[in-house]
Design a protein around this motif. Sequence first.
Motif, PDB file in Angstrom:
ATOM      1  N   ARG A 125       0.838  -1.208   0.000  1.00 37.98           N
ATOM      2  CA  ARG A 125       0.000   0.000   0.000  1.00 37.98           C
ATOM      3  C   ARG A 125       0.873   1.257   0.000  1.00 37.98           C
ATOM      4  O   ARG A 125       0.635   2.199  -0.771  1.00 37.98           O
ATOM      5  CB  ARG A 125      -0.916  -0.005   1.225  1.00 37.98           C
ATOM      6  N   LYS A 126       1.901   1.286   0.844  1.00 37.61           N
ATOM      7  CA  LYS A 126       2.770   2.469   0.937  1.00 37.61           C
ATOM      8  C   LYS A 126       3.530   2.724  -0.366  1.00 37.61           C
ATOM      9  O   LYS A 126       3.790   3.873  -0.735  1.00 37.61           O
ATOM     10  CB  LYS A 126       3.784   2.270   2.068  1.00 37.61           C
ATOM     11  N   LEU A 127       3.899   1.669  -1.056  1.00 39.26           N
ATOM     12  CA  LEU A 127       4.731   1.791  -2.254  1.00 39.26           C
ATOM     13  C   LEU A 127       3.932   2.121  -3.511  1.00 39.26           C
ATOM     14  O   LEU A 127       4.510   2.499  -4.539  1.00 39.26           O
ATOM     15  CB  LEU A 127       5.514   0.496  -2.473  1.00 39.26           C
ATOM     16  N   THR A 128       2.617   1.949  -3.449  1.00 38.70           N
ATOM     17  CA  THR A 128       1.769   2.209  -4.614  1.00 38.70           C
ATOM     18  C   THR A 128       1.641   3.714  -4.858  1.00 38.70           C
ATOM     19  O   THR A 128       1.376   4.478  -3.934  1.00 38.70           O
ATOM     20  CB  THR A 128       0.381   1.573  -4.424  1.00 38.70           C
ATOM     21  N   LYS A 129       1.821   4.129  -6.105  1.00 41.74           N
ATOM     22  CA  LYS A 129       1.710   5.543  -6.467  1.00 41.74           C
ATOM     23  C   LYS A 129       0.634   5.711  -7.536  1.00 41.74           C
ATOM     24  O   LYS A 129       0.558   4.919  -8.465  1.00 41.74           O
ATOM     25  CB  LYS A 129       3.056   6.058  -6.995  1.00 41.74           C
ATOM     26  N   ARG A 130      -0.181   6.755  -7.379  1.00 43.53           N
ATOM     27  CA  ARG A 130      -1.254   7.030  -8.333  1.00 43.53           C
ATOM     28  C   ARG A 130      -1.200   8.484  -8.783  1.00 43.53           C
ATOM     29  O   ARG A 130      -0.676   9.352  -8.073  1.00 43.53           O
ATOM     30  CB  ARG A 130      -2.625   6.766  -7.700  1.00 43.53           C
ATOM     31  N   SER A 131      -1.756   8.716  -9.946  1.00 44.86           N
ATOM     32  CA  SER A 131      -1.994  10.072 -10.427  1.00 44.86           C
ATOM     33  C   SER A 131      -3.480  10.133 -10.751  1.00 44.86           C
ATOM     34  O   SER A 131      -3.927   9.643 -11.799  1.00 44.86           O
ATOM     35  CB  SER A 131      -1.149  10.375 -11.667  1.00 44.86           C
ATOM     36  N   GLY A 132      -4.248  10.685  -9.823  1.00 47.49           N
ATOM     37  CA  GLY A 132      -5.697  10.621  -9.962  1.00 47.49           C
ATOM     38  C   GLY A 132      -6.158   9.180  -9.820  1.00 47.49           C
ATOM     39  O   GLY A 132      -5.855   8.510  -8.838  1.00 47.49           O
ATOM     40  N   ASN A 133      -6.870   8.689 -10.830  1.00 44.35           N
ATOM     41  CA  ASN A 133      -7.322   7.300 -10.813  1.00 44.35           C
ATOM     42  C   ASN A 133      -6.368   6.360 -11.534  1.00 44.35           C
ATOM     43  O   ASN A 133      -6.642   5.162 -11.662  1.00 44.35           O
ATOM     44  CB  ASN A 133      -8.715   7.199 -11.462  1.00 44.35           C
ATOM     45  N   THR A 134      -5.249   6.905 -11.999  1.00 44.86           N
ATOM     46  CA  THR A 134      -4.300   6.102 -12.763  1.00 44.86           C
ATOM     47  C   THR A 134      -3.178   5.593 -11.876  1.00 44.86           C
ATOM     48  O   THR A 134      -2.543   6.373 -11.155  1.00 44.86           O
ATOM     49  CB  THR A 134      -3.694   6.930 -13.919  1.00 44.86           C
ATOM     50  N   PHE A 177      -3.464  -1.825 -15.329  1.00 47.04           N
ATOM     51  CA  PHE A 177      -2.066  -1.428 -15.216  1.00 47.04           C
ATOM     52  C   PHE A 177      -1.147  -2.535 -15.728  1.00 47.04           C
ATOM     53  O   PHE A 177      -0.164  -2.269 -16.420  1.00 47.04           O
ATOM     54  CB  PHE A 177      -1.758  -1.095 -13.751  1.00 47.04           C
ATOM     55  N   ARG A 178      -1.491  -3.784 -15.433  1.00 54.53           N
ATOM     56  CA  ARG A 178      -0.656  -4.910 -15.870  1.00 54.53           C
ATOM     57  C   ARG A 178      -0.541  -4.967 -17.381  1.00 54.53           C
ATOM     58  O   ARG A 178       0.519  -5.296 -17.926  1.00 54.53           O
ATOM     59  CB  ARG A 178      -1.235  -6.232 -15.336  1.00 54.53           C
ATOM     60  N   THR A 179      -1.610  -4.650 -18.076  1.00 57.73           N
ATOM     61  CA  THR A 179      -1.583  -4.729 -19.539  1.00 57.73           C
ATOM     62  C   THR A 179      -0.689  -3.663 -20.169  1.00 57.73           C
ATOM     63  O   THR A 179      -0.415  -3.716 -21.369  1.00 57.73           O
ATOM     64  CB  THR A 179      -3.008  -4.605 -20.123  1.00 57.73           C
ATOM     65  N   SER A 180      -0.215  -2.709 -19.364  1.00 65.38           N
ATOM     66  CA  SER A 180       0.692  -1.686 -19.884  1.00 65.38           C
ATOM     67  C   SER A 180       2.155  -2.107 -19.768  1.00 65.38           C
ATOM     68  O   SER A 180       3.044  -1.403 -20.259  1.00 65.38           O
ATOM     69  CB  SER A 180       0.494  -0.360 -19.126  1.00 65.38           C
TER      70      SER A 180
END
Length: 445
Positions: free
Chosen positions: A187-196, A262-265
């Motif tokens: 959770r701490k390591l996850t980064k988002r930009s808005g909903n992305t 995200f995985r498909t990217s």
Amino acid sequence: MPRWRIPLRAPVVLAAAGLLLAGCANPSTGSADDDPTKPVTIKFWHGWSASGEVEAINDSIARFEKLHPNIHVQSTGNVTDATLNQALRAGGDEAPDVVSSFTTNNVGQFCDSGMWADLDPFMKKTGLDKDKTFPKSLLDYTSYDGNQCALPLLADAFGMYYNKDAFKEAGITHPPKTMSEFVADSRKLTKRSGNTVKRVGFMPNFRFYQNSPDRLFAQWGPTYFDKDGTSRLAKEPASYEFFKTAKKLMDAQGGYNALERFRTSFGDEMSNQNAFLTGKVAMHLDGEWRGLMLNDDKAKFDWGVAPLPVPDDQVEKYGRGYLTGTVAGIAHSSKHQNAAWELLRYLTADTDQVVKFANAIHNVPSTKAALTSPKLDADPTFRTFLDIAKNKYSQVLPPSTNGGMYVVQLQDFSYTEEAGKVPNLKSGLQRLDKLIDADTLQSQN
């Protein structure tokens, strides 16, 4: 292809090909009456195909021929299990004498069909004590129902690569040791930009690279089959804890749909667009070979290696991991089985040879002596995987007479479960058990 390039779904093809082998009640009979000191040519079939790995196996054969000048070895690489099984069915002069496979899941078929010769008589005759030579976990995946039809020829251990720079940025001081720490750190390591999603702590999706469910499941030390050989996943408490933890990892980082998008990217696993290498994943389940690739690709961040976390109530087992590897044996149809044994014994049990081969292709050595040899690669990240291989709690998949089909069925179930399409986990696991048992019964008929 190199073992680490076997696609996640390879067991489908291999298990189907194994049906050729399983249906063979009367394999071609070879001979162990040959004199291994007489001039002879034997055939060795293996699956390595990358230039560096082929060079390493050819160097190994050259060393063997120097010690045994009367035995000439014809080596054929890039051989699949399907091709191997067809050749063993046909027998004859063109069939191999020494055989190898990257698929430990198929050992049950190799032994049960009689296509691979029982090696215990050869070991007894030449004084090789298998229990003193090989780690127990590796012996477990090279035998079936009391038949030691294969020996380990290097191994793979799975652990966790982690981005030290990302850890520092997130204020995390050490890799997680327990599953609760694993979820919190993800959770701490996850980064988002808005909903992305821009970066995940750990990508839990079972279709991702090496994330076949059996590999993370090994951290719980599950028992797949009862003593009578019937599947017991619905009765196994670890099954429920495993899927519960997988969902926690999903939810902590945005949920299945967001992570799947995200995985498909991500780029190809074996390319310089690998998701860990490009910084899209901060913690990554992978094998010992990845470190060499990260160095070759000049990763732009500081990285480290650690064992995968364990359940919170199994902290004393931290350091364990999932093990697999190459297996090798003697074709039952070979008429030069004693000469074949000399090659097999050299490749699998000679300490210097095992160490040289392990260093050359950056795989884990498969004998007790080689694992502690001072001649092994001193790279500390590589030695982490050696420790995982030596850990008494590390787990291998149990052999089955229907090869790796039960692993494929577990994969298919896991894909459905992680997508939220299994309304009742217990009922779903019960159906999975029935499916595995039905396929096992069919392969025995």
